[in-house]
Design a protein around this motif. Structure first.
Motif, short mmCIF file in Angstrom:
data_model
loop_
_atom_site.label_atom_id
_atom_site.label_comp_id
_atom_site.label_asym_id
_atom_site.label_seq_id
_atom_site.Cartn_x
_atom_site.Cartn_y
_atom_site.Cartn_z
N VAL A 259 47.17 -11.09 -54.41
CA VAL A 259 47.81 -9.97 -54.91
C VAL A 259 48.80 -9.44 -54.24
N LEU A 260 48.88 -9.19 -52.99
CA LEU A 260 49.67 -8.51 -52.08
C LEU A 260 51.01 -9.34 -52.20
N GLU B 247 56.63 -10.58 -53.80
CA GLU B 247 57.31 -11.61 -54.42
C GLU B 247 57.97 -10.77 -55.77
N LEU B 248 57.25 -10.05 -56.48
CA LEU B 248 57.94 -9.63 -57.93
C LEU B 248 58.76 -8.62 -57.30
N GLY B 249 58.62 -7.81 -56.39
CA GLY B 249 59.77 -6.83 -55.97
C GLY B 249 60.96 -7.50 -55.40
N ALA C 36 49.83 -12.26 -63.93
CA ALA C 36 50.87 -12.77 -64.80
C ALA C 36 51.35 -11.82 -66.07
N SER C 37 50.25 -11.18 -66.49
CA SER C 37 50.48 -10.38 -67.73
C SER C 37 51.01 -8.94 -67.10
N TYR C 38 50.87 -8.55 -65.89
CA TYR C 38 51.27 -7.42 -65.41
C TYR C 38 52.65 -7.57 -65.07
N ALA C 39 53.20 -8.71 -64.49
CA ALA C 39 54.51 -8.96 -63.96
C ALA C 39 55.40 -8.99 -65.37
N ASP C 40 54.85 -9.47 -66.47
CA ASP C 40 55.53 -9.69 -67.89
C ASP C 40 56.00 -8.19 -68.21
N PRO D 66 58.22 -5.64 -65.06
CA PRO D 66 59.19 -6.43 -63.93
C PRO D 66 59.74 -5.73 -62.76
N HIS D 67 59.70 -4.45 -62.83
CA HIS D 67 60.06 -3.70 -61.70
C HIS D 67 58.85 -2.97 -61.29
#
Length: 795
Positions: free
Chosen positions: A137-138, A143-145, A177-181, A184-185
Motif C-alpha cells: 500500500v505504501l 506511485e499514485l502521488g 484500485a478502486s481507491y485510485a480510480d 486520483p489525487h
C-alpha cells in the motif's frame, strides 16, 4: 450406541449452523493475515540511515500522532510495521468508549495489531516469496502521488480536501484500485509537493527488497544509565509516604518527555507503570488512564522514546540531581503521615484533592508552579486539544497568572481546605450517554457552591479588598509566573511572558483551578472516550475558565466588575450566566490603585501595568513588537537589519480588523521567513479572533467580532500546526507589508500568496518547513520537533 434419528440429526445440524452464524456475526471486526515477509539477502538500504530520514522530511508531518490519517504512525519502526486501520481515534459521535489503540501499549506484536483491525502497508503474504511492489500500500500510495503531480505553487483543486475534517479512506491493498480510480489525487505525500526522483527510487528499491524495518537503537552511556537508575529507585521506594508521592508525581508526569539536562546527549523517556521491575524489559500496563486501577503489582519505569519527536506531543520535563533535591525538600522535609494509601475507586479518581490530601497542599501547589508552563502545555498539546469544539471554550489570546503560594487560601487554611475539598470533584468518569446530563448538573452545582464559599472567604479575610502581593511574582526568578495562551481555532499554544496586546481577559489561577484543569484535561481525559465523556470534559472546562475570570475580578474595582464581565459575556451568554454560573461579588473593594481607569480597556490596561510591576524581575524584555506606544520603538540587542525588519512589521500589530480588514482574512498561524543573503529571521503572525463570548460549544461563527480582531507578532515559530507561510526577502519586506495591508477580500490574499506564499505545492515546501524546525533547534534544541501540516491551508 443408539442410532441418531433423522429429526435429531436435523436439530444438531441446525444447532451447529446457528453457532457458526453467531460466531461469524461476532467476528466482523476486520482481521488481516499476519504477513511473513521475505527479504532479499542483500539490502541496498538501511532503514534508520536511509529510509527514516525520508519519512521525517515528507511523511511524519502528517503521520505522527493520534490524528495521523488511518492511525498510520511513521515516527517509529513499530508504527510502520503496525500499519493502518479504518478505526478512528477522534470521533465526536460514538456513544460508547472505544478500545484504545496506543502504540507500544495496547498490543505487543504485529499479530495482535492484526487482530485489532490494522493491516500492513509494507507488503503482503506471499507464501515464502518476495511480495513485490504490487502488494505494498505504501508504494502504491507513493506511485499514485507521483503519477498525478500538481503544478508548482498552485492552489489545490477542489477535489483535494484538507484539514481535520478530511475523511480518510484507508484502503487495504485489495481496495486500492478502486481507491485510485475514485481519488486520483489521493496519493502521497497528500496534497503537497512530492518526492524527489532519488527519494522515490530509494523507497521503491527498499520495498522491492522486502521493506526491512529496524527499530532505533538505544545505547545510553554510563552517566545516563546511572541517572535513569537513580530515578527509578526514587519512584519505587516502599515507604507509604514515598508511595503516595510517587503516585502523585506519576499522574502528573506520565505524558511528559523526560530528559536529563545534566547528562550531555540524554535521550527522552516516558514514565510508565510496568509489570516488570527495574533491570528487566519494560511491560507497560494497559490501563486507559494513569489513575485507573492497575489490578496487579507494578513498578514505575523510565522507558526510552525510540521515535522521532513531533512538536505537537513534545512536552518536556527535566529530571536530574537538582530536581531530585527539589522533590526531597518539597515533599519529604515537611512532617506529614499517611494513615492508609488511597485506592483507585470512582471517587478517588474523580477528586485528587481528597486522594492526595495527606501530601501537604502547599507542596502540591508549589510543584505545579515550579513548572507552570509545562502543565499548561499539557492542557494544550495533550489529546484533548484537537478540534474547534474542544478549544472554543477559551479566547484567542489571554494571559494567565497565579495566586502566591504564601497567601493562597486552599494551601494555607486547613479548615477552608476541609470545607472545599468535597466540592472539587471532576466529571467524566461515567461515560455512558445517560450520565451526560446528571453528571453535568451535579458537578456544576458543586462548583458553584465552591465558588460562593471561596468568594465569601476571601471577602471576609480581606474586607478592604485584594492586594497586588497576592499574585505570584515567580519568587523573583521563575518566568513561569507569567504565561500567554493563544488559541488557533482548533489548537492552541503557550509561551512564557506577557505577549501581544493587553487581552480582554486575564486568568488568575489558584491551586484548585490549576489542579482541576490538569486532571480534567490530561489525567482523567480519555481520547478514546464517548461523546458523553468528551461533552462533560468540555462543559467543565467552561466552568474552569469562568472561575479564573471570577478570580481576576477580585483585583478589579467593585464598580467596574459588572461592566467588564458583561463585555466578556455578551448576547445570549447572559442567559447562560443566569442559568449556569454563579453571581459576582460587587461589594468587596480592591486595595489597588485604579485612579483614572474609567472604561473596560483602561481597567485592563491598569491591571496589566500592576502585573508587570509586581513580577518585573521575571517579565523579561518589553514586547515592543505588540505593545509599543511610539512608532519608532526599537528592541535593544538586535542587529540593525532586524530592527529595520521589526519596524516594518510593527504597524500590523497596532491595527485591528476594522482598520485593516486583512487581519480577519488571515489564517490563525502564519509563519514568515525573511531572508538577506545568508541571514534569515523567522516570525509568526498570530490572528486573534474576537468573540462576543466563548460560553457555548456550537455556533462559534455567529459570535465573531471581525472588526475587533487583532494580530500578534511573535519572534520565532509559535504553534505546532502552521496554517500558512510566506517567504520574503528583507528588501521586499516593505512591499510585502504594503500589499498585505491593502488586501480587502480573499482573492487579494490569493494574489499575495502567488508572489510570496509557500503553498503546499511549492517546490521548496518541505525544505522551508524543515528550516522552520531548524530555527527552533537554534534557540531551544530540547523543544524542537517536526511541525504538523495537517492544518496547512490552501491559500
Amino acid at each position: 450406541m443408539a442410532r441418531v434419528s433423522g429429526i435429531t440429526r436435523l436439530k444438531l445440524t441446525a444447532l451447529v449452523l446457528l453457532i457458526a452464524g453467531l460466531f461469524l456475526a461476532c467476528t466482523q471486526i476486520p482481521r488481516y493475515p499476519v504477513e511473513e515477509p521475505v527479504a532479499a539477502r542483500v539490502q541496498s538500504f538501511d532503514y534508520q540511515r536511509d529510509i527514516r530520514p525520508i519519512f521525517e522530511q515528507k511523511c511524519m508531518a502528517c503521520h505522527g500522532c493520534y490524528d495521523a490519517p488511518c492511525q498510520l504512525k511513521l515516527t517509529s519502526a513499530e508504527g510502520l510495521e503496525r500499519g493502518a486501520t479504518t478505526l478512528r481515534v477522534y470521533d465526536g459521535g460514538r456513544l460508547e468508549d472505544a478500545k484504545p489503540t496506543r502504540l507500544g501499549i495496547d498490543a505487543s506484536s504485529t499479530a495482535e495489531w492484526r487482530e485489532k483491525g490494522f493491516f500492513s502497508v509494507l507488503h503482503g503474504a506471499e507464501d515464502g516469496q518476495l511480495s513485490g511492489l504490487d502488494a505494498s500500500v505504501l508504494f502504491k500510495m507513493l506511485e499514485l502521488g507521483r503519477a498525478n503531480p500538481l503544478p508548482a505553487n498552485s492552489l489545490l483543486p477542489d477535489e483535494i480536501t484538507i484539514g481535520t475534517g478530511h475523511e480518510n479512506s484507508c484502503p487495504s491493498i485489495d481496495q486500492f484500485a478502486s481507491y485510485a480510480d475514485s481519488f486520483p489525487h489521493g496519493g502521497m505525500p497528500y496534497g503537497t509537493s512530492g518526492l524527489t526522483d532519488e527519494e522515490f527510487a530509494t523507497l521503491t528499491q527498499w520495498v522491492s527488497e522486502g521493506a526491512v524495518v529496524r527499530p532505533a537503537s538505544y545505547a545510553p552511556g554510563q552517566a545516563e544509565q546511572a541517572m535513569a537508575q537513580r530515578w527509578e529507585t526514587f519512584f519505587n521506594q516502599t515507604g507509604t509516604r514515598e508511595q503516595l508521592v510517587a503516585r502523585y508525581l506519576f499522574e502528573h508526569l506520565f505524558a511528559a518527555h523526560l530528559h536529563f539536562p545534566e547528562v550531555e546527549g540524554s535521550a527522552f523517556y516516558s514514565l510508565v507503570r510496568s509489570s516488570t521491575p527495574p533491570g528487566q524489559p519494560v511491560q507497560p500496563l494497559r490501563t486507559v488512564r494513569p489513575n485507573d486501577d492497575p489490578e496487579q503489582a507494578f513498578f514505575y519505569r523510565l522507558q526510552p522514546l525510540r521515535q522521532t519527536i513531533v512538536e505537537k506531543t513534545h512536552i518536556t520535563y527535566a529530571l536530574g540531581d537538582k530536581r531530585l533535591q527539589r522533590f526531597q525538600s518539597l515533599f519529604f522535609e515537611p512532617q506529614w503521615e499517611v494513615t492508609a494509601l488511597p485506592g483507585y475507586s470512582y471517587a478517588e479518581r474523580a477528586n485528587p484533592f481528597i486522594t492526595f490530601s495527606a501530601i501537604p497542599a502547599k507542596a502540591r501547589y508549589q510543584f505545579l508552579l515550579d513548572n507552570a508552563e509545562y502543565f499548561v502545555r499539557n492542557f494544550i498539546r495533550g489529546p484533548v486539544c484537537r478540534g474547534q469544539i474542544a478549544t472554543d471554550v477559551i479566547r484567542d489570546q489571554f494571559w494567565a497568572v497565579f495566586e502566591d503560594p504564601e497567601q493562597e487560601a486552599y494551601v494555607n487554611d486547613a479548615d477552608y481546605r476541609q470545607k472545599t475539598s468535597p466540592l472539587l470533584g471532576l466529571p467524566g468518569q461515567k461515560s455512558d450517554l445517560l450520565s451526560l446530563g446528571p453528571q453535568w448538573l451535579e458537578y456544576n452545582e458543586q462548583r458553584n457552591k465552591y465558588l460562593d464559599l471561596r468568594s465569601t472567604y476571601y471577602a471576609e479575610r480581606k474586607p478592604n479588598g485584594a492586594t497586588l502581593d497576592e499574585l505570584w511574582d515567580g519568587d523573583g526568578w521563575n518566568q513561569d509566573a507569567l504565561l500567554t495562551i493563544f488559541r488557533h481555532h482548533d489548537s492552541a499554544s503557550v509561551r512564557r511572558g506577557l505577549h501581544g496586546r493587553v487581552p480582554r481577559t486575564i486568568w488568575v489561577m489558584d491551586y484548585p483551578l490549576l489542579e482541576r484543569t490538569y486532571y480534567e484535561l490530561v489525567a482523567n481525559f480519555n481520547v478514546f472516550g464517548s461523546v458523553s465523556h468528551q461533552g462533560q470534559t468540555r462543559l467543565y472546562f467552561d466552568l474552569i475558565r469562568n472561575g479564573s475570570e471570577h478570580n481576576m475580578l477580585r483585583f478589579i474595582p467593585q464598580n467596574k466588575r459588572e461592566a467588564l464581565y458583561a463585555h466578556w459575556y455578551q448576547g445570549s451568554a447572559r442567559i447562560k450566566h443566569a442559568l449556569t454560573y454563579t453571581g459576582l461579588d460587587t461589594s468587596t473593594p480592591v486595595a489597588m490603585d485604579y485612579e483614572g481607569a474609567d472604561d473596560n480597556a483602561a481597567v485592563m490596561q491598569r491591571f496589566s501595568q500592576l502585573l508587570l510591576a509586581r513580577a518585573d524581575k521575571v517579565s523579561g524584555p518589553a514586547d515592543t513588537l505588540n505593545r509599543c506606544a511610539q512608532n519608532n520603538c526599537q528592541r535593544a540587542g538586535i542587529s540593525s537589519e532586524q530592527q529595520q525588519l521589526e519596524q516594518t512589521l510593527q504597524p500590523l500589530a497596532r491595527a485591528d480588523g476594522g482598520s485593516l480588514p486583512v487581519i480577519s482574512l488571515l489564517p490563525e498561524v502564519t509563519f514568515l521567513r525573511v531572508k538577506q543573503g545568508d541571514q534569515r529571521w523567522v516570525y509568526t503572525l498570530v490572528h486573534n479572533r474576537a468573540h462576543s463570548s466563548v460560553a457555548f460549544m456550537f455556533g462559534e461563527e455567529s459570535r465573531f467580532l471581525p472588526d475587533e480582531d487583532t494580530l500578534t507578532l511573535i519572534e520565532g515559530t509559535l504553534g505546532s500546526y502552521p496554517n500558512f507561510s510566506f517567504d520574503v526577502s528583507l528588501d521586499e519586506l516593505p512591499d510585502f507589508v504594503e500589499a498585505l495591508s491593502a488586501v480587502q477580500k480573499q482573492d487579494g490574499l490569493h494574489k499575495l500568496a502567488d508572489r510570496w506564499g509557500v503553498r503546499r505545492t511549492h517546490p521548496q515546501f518541505w525544505d522551508i518547513m524543515a528550516d522552520f524546525k531548524r530555527s527552533i533547534e537554534e534557540v531551544s534544541p530540547d523543544q524542537a520537533g517536526i511541525l504538523d501540516v495537517n492544518r496547512y491551508q490552501n491559500l
